[in-house]
Design an enzyme around this catalytic site. Sequence first.
Site, PDB file in Angstrom:
ATOM      1  N   SER A   1      17.602  -3.555   6.465  1.00 44.07           N
ATOM      2  CA  SER A   1      17.553  -4.834   5.773  1.00 44.07           C
ATOM      3  C   SER A   1      18.652  -4.910   4.721  1.00 44.07           C
ATOM      4  O   SER A   1      19.021  -3.912   4.111  1.00 44.07           O
ATOM      5  CB  SER A   1      16.189  -5.030   5.120  1.00 44.07           C
ATOM      6  OG  SER A   1      15.913  -3.973   4.236  1.00 44.07           O
TER       7      SER A   1
ATOM      8  N   HIS B   1      15.309   2.269  -4.757  1.00 53.50           N
ATOM      9  CA  HIS B   1      14.178   1.686  -5.480  1.00 53.50           C
ATOM     10  C   HIS B   1      14.544   1.321  -6.903  1.00 53.50           C
ATOM     11  O   HIS B   1      13.728   0.816  -7.654  1.00 53.50           O
ATOM     12  CB  HIS B   1      12.989   2.641  -5.447  1.00 53.50           C
ATOM     13  CG  HIS B   1      12.626   3.017  -4.043  1.00 53.50           C
ATOM     14  ND1 HIS B   1      13.275   4.028  -3.368  1.00 53.50           N
ATOM     15  CD2 HIS B   1      11.755   2.483  -3.177  1.00 53.50           C
ATOM     16  CE1 HIS B   1      12.778   4.101  -2.143  1.00 53.50           C
ATOM     17  NE2 HIS B   1      11.872   3.178  -1.999  1.00 53.50           N
TER      18      HIS B   1
ATOM     19  N   LEU C   1      -6.975 -11.899 -10.302  1.00 57.08           N
ATOM     20  CA  LEU C   1      -6.503 -10.892 -11.262  1.00 57.08           C
ATOM     21  C   LEU C   1      -4.998 -10.670 -11.120  1.00 57.08           C
ATOM     22  O   LEU C   1      -4.279 -10.514 -12.107  1.00 57.08           O
ATOM     23  CB  LEU C   1      -7.251  -9.564 -11.043  1.00 57.08           C
ATOM     24  CG  LEU C   1      -6.868  -8.470 -12.037  1.00 57.08           C
ATOM     25  CD1 LEU C   1      -7.247  -8.864 -13.460  1.00 57.08           C
ATOM     26  CD2 LEU C   1      -7.519  -7.139 -11.665  1.00 57.08           C
TER      27      LEU C   1
ATOM     28  N   GLU D   1       1.589   8.664   6.658  1.00 61.11           N
ATOM     29  CA  GLU D   1       0.499   8.131   5.847  1.00 61.11           C
ATOM     30  C   GLU D   1      -0.897   8.470   6.357  1.00 61.11           C
ATOM     31  O   GLU D   1      -1.807   8.728   5.591  1.00 61.11           O
ATOM     32  CB  GLU D   1       0.673   6.615   5.775  1.00 61.11           C
ATOM     33  CG  GLU D   1      -0.328   5.915   4.932  1.00 61.11           C
ATOM     34  CD  GLU D   1       0.064   4.454   4.770  1.00 61.11           C
ATOM     35  OE1 GLU D   1       1.248   4.171   4.502  1.00 61.11           O
ATOM     36  OE2 GLU D   1      -0.815   3.601   4.930  1.00 61.11           O
TER      37      GLU D   1
ATOM     38  N   CYS E   1       9.887   6.648   5.489  1.00 60.44           N
ATOM     39  CA  CYS E   1       9.918   6.320   4.073  1.00 60.44           C
ATOM     40  C   CYS E   1       9.377   7.419   3.193  1.00 60.44           C
ATOM     41  O   CYS E   1       8.622   7.147   2.287  1.00 60.44           O
ATOM     42  CB  CYS E   1       9.071   5.093   3.822  1.00 60.44           C
ATOM     43  SG  CYS E   1       9.958   3.622   4.158  1.00 60.44           S
TER      44      CYS E   1
ATOM     45  N   ILE F   1      19.944   1.249   6.372  1.00 62.83           N
ATOM     46  CA  ILE F   1      18.640   1.428   7.013  1.00 62.83           C
ATOM     47  C   ILE F   1      18.161   0.161   7.712  1.00 62.83           C
ATOM     48  O   ILE F   1      17.209   0.189   8.477  1.00 62.83           O
ATOM     49  CB  ILE F   1      17.606   1.917   5.970  1.00 62.83           C
ATOM     50  CG1 ILE F   1      18.109   3.187   5.293  1.00 62.83           C
ATOM     51  CG2 ILE F   1      16.249   2.181   6.574  1.00 62.83           C
ATOM     52  CD1 ILE F   1      18.448   4.319   6.239  1.00 62.83           C
TER      53      ILE F   1
ATOM     54  N   ARG G   1      -7.348 -13.459  -5.342  1.00 64.45           N
ATOM     55  CA  ARG G   1      -6.363 -12.654  -6.090  1.00 64.45           C
ATOM     56  C   ARG G   1      -6.160 -13.170  -7.520  1.00 64.45           C
ATOM     57  O   ARG G   1      -5.058 -13.157  -8.055  1.00 64.45           O
ATOM     58  CB  ARG G   1      -5.024 -12.621  -5.327  1.00 64.45           C
ATOM     59  CG  ARG G   1      -5.082 -11.800  -4.046  1.00 64.45           C
ATOM     60  CD  ARG G   1      -3.748 -11.792  -3.335  1.00 64.45           C
ATOM     61  NE  ARG G   1      -3.413 -13.110  -2.836  1.00 64.45           N
ATOM     62  CZ  ARG G   1      -2.196 -13.528  -2.541  1.00 64.45           C
ATOM     63  NH1 ARG G   1      -1.172 -12.728  -2.700  1.00 64.45           N
ATOM     64  NH2 ARG G   1      -1.991 -14.758  -2.094  1.00 64.45           N
TER      65      ARG G   1
HETATM   66  N1  GLN Z   1      14.465  -1.166   8.660  1.00 75.07           N
HETATM   67  C1  GLN Z   1      13.609  -1.382   7.543  1.00 75.07           C
HETATM   68  C2  GLN Z   1      14.406  -1.950   6.368  1.00 75.07           C
HETATM   69  O1  GLN Z   1      15.513  -1.591   6.212  1.00 75.07           O
HETATM   70  C3  GLN Z   1      12.917  -0.123   7.106  1.00 75.07           C
HETATM   71  C4  GLN Z   1      12.019  -0.388   5.937  1.00 75.07           C
HETATM   72  C5  GLN Z   1      11.089   0.725   5.601  1.00 75.07           C
HETATM   73  O2  GLN Z   1      11.272   1.834   6.047  1.00 75.07           O
HETATM   74  N2  GLN Z   1      10.093   0.453   4.802  1.00 75.07           N
HETATM   75  O3  GLN Z   1      13.911  -2.716   5.588  1.00 75.07           O
HETATM   76 ZN    ZN Z   2      12.095   3.495   4.111  1.00 73.78          ZN
END
Ligand code: GLN
Ligand code: ZN
Length: 757
Positions: free
Chosen positions: A434, A696, A17, A606, A645, A432, A15
């Site tokens: 974390s 984000h 770069l 995905e 997500c 959600i 890694r």
């Molecule tokens: N439960 C996870 C969090 O809250 C969900 C993360 C995700 O969807 N990428 O981090």
């Molecule tokens: Zn998410």
Amino acid sequence: MKTSIIGWPRVGANRELKFASERYFRGELDRSGLEAVARELRAAHWRAQSESKIDFIPSGDFSYYDGTLDLAANLNAIPRRFRELKGANDLDVYFAAARGAQSERGDVKALAMKKWFNTNYHYVEPELEDDVEFQPNLDRIFQGYEEARALGIKTRPTLIGPFTFLQHSRLVGTRTLDDFVDGLGAAFRAIIAEADARGVEWLQLEEPSVVRDLTVDDRKRLTRLYERATAGERKVKILFQTYFGDVRDCYAEIAALDVDGVGLDFVEGRKSLELVRTGDFLKNKTLFAGVVNGKNVWRNDYARTIELVKELRQYASEVVLGASCSFLHVPYSLDPETSLPPELKSRLAFATEKLTELRELSELVELAAPETSAAYRANAEARATRSAEDAGIRAATNALAEQDFIRTPAFDERAKIQRDVFKLPLLPTTTIGSFPQTSETRAARAAFRKGETSQEEYETFLRSKIAECVKLQEDLGLDVLVHGEYERNDMVEYFGENLNGFQFTRNAWVQSYGTRCVKPPIVASDVSRKRPITVKWSTYAQSLTDKPVKGMLTGPVTILNWSFPREDLSLKDQAFQIGLAIRDEVLDLEAAGIRIVQIDEAALREKLPLRREDWESEYLSWAIPAFRLVHSKVRPETQIHTHMCYSEFSDIIEQIDAMDADVISFEASRSNLQILDSLKASNFRTQVGPGVYDIHSPRVPSVDEIATTLRTELTKVETKKLWVNPDCGLKTRGTPETVASLTNLVAAARIVRAELN
Ligand code: GLN
Ligand code: ZN
């Protein structure tokens, strides 16, 4: 037989770069320092391919960030807002487009980043303004070619092709895709002329977009672009390189193009062989046969490949042996993987080992009796070693019957029971999962992993974080709490480490976007749970509060999609094995008194196949059941949540509802809540938490803003079905903005709740 590579991993064996770019971003390395690292990497990569006697070595596949962005930059198609940054040189403009910029030079948001087909690689989406004039920077485009030539290595320059470039661009003015055809076609014409002038033998144009569902207009645009690009005389040969699937929608158009070679994917392109069998579309063309898998890490099946190539030789004037797609999507080399079990390692091939495979195959196909050669026998032997089947797991998946996928009682009845049990207010608030992962948490984990602290010390630390987190949520007044996920670095790795069947590598990084790499685990054998995974954390959190704490798990489809799957067992069986393992965890959580369990399926969308006609048969037919399997055995009063997500699931909305969760949360805040209309139109049954703010960004949403969002949501979602939550986990955020945002979220929910009474 000749051999060909489409593209090579750019970030380097270690890694290099990534680290050099990050130092450059921090101002610790200057431009010439960064360029020197890049030049050394390119040279090393060409040498590795050249020493492996690859005949067609790409140049121009290197990138500081992303190949689609490179093409936009090299065509003079970077939007004005980046070019107008004060005092910015071309590299500053490039990185600003990739990452945004916020400095005295100006404040600009990055171009959008999107998933590259069905990979976990993200490309930068070009924005085409109405007045864009495509002017190819020819020196830049052929820089790699010249650099390699100076090293004595002949290469085949590669570019994203004009069709794929257009299909992947966002039009920000009033012009339509077709309005760009003449300008873009002419730019490629100029590039081709320059290739001629420089004595290039072959030029590769990468056109993966042709493996998607195409409209009549798309096909016409493809033809017109290439008519313009290839008009006139030329000496250079053009390779029209496709990957990630087959060209069933447009092989007639491709057959008619004035190109000299066509690259087809025989790994993911299920219909590729059928297509070449049907006609003479490859007569007088060179077929670059993608037979070595560029997306997975297992050794090639020589016996099968040799047979395939022998057949292919009947249909094309020449066949070149190649990869199914760029090796960008596999790790660099097996060399550093000294701690993998040898029997597993012998069955793997990363990018470097795939070079050897190509060379060996090129020799074997010429032999009358390849099976007598040492390389062939070694391959057959390695592939014959199998990890032992786990009879118990096999029996369990074989015994699965319809009722294992059906939760009873049905949704509405459960909803009633759960309303009585939980007595939650209308518009319940939650998160959600974390909470911010601060440097303190990461340092504690690192110290534990290095053996500097004991298991007991580490667990004490985690408990203190959980207690802090529960207290914070109670103070904030949230209704459904979480434990904060401090014990996990990654939502897949953490579970994989606690499951039998997964193998972890030391250095098998794959670029995800820009300087970010992921290290997917390998599903190596049958999967089962080693031990309870999250139960102690969830029960500890629950012991601290009377409010319900959600158990927090990653779902089987996401675990599988973010790993390298096996090739000796169907994806469905692998998903069901993981599903059974996670089901054990769900049932343990329930037995331990956890009343709500969230099963995250962040990556469910995905791997949706690129073609609609394959969605159900290839994917949804097992992915949705795999999720249902995980929760079908819980009691009616146990509430099952899931989280995704993304919000672009309007087109699979019925299948999402059919996952039969009680509550689903998803990212809607960035897509202007368009999904709400589809929820309403489809009579979506599951309760929903369409994230009320974007996690984000560090920005703190105001109470008013969230209240307004909620009122909008209430026009589309039944009051009793609406939840209030951020749009994803909070682990990448800082604590101050998290507390401020959640304070406002709870306040907004209270205001809007009051309006309902
Ligand atoms: N439960 C996870 C969090 O809250 C969900 C993360 C995700 O969807 N990428 O981090
Ligand atoms: Zn998410």
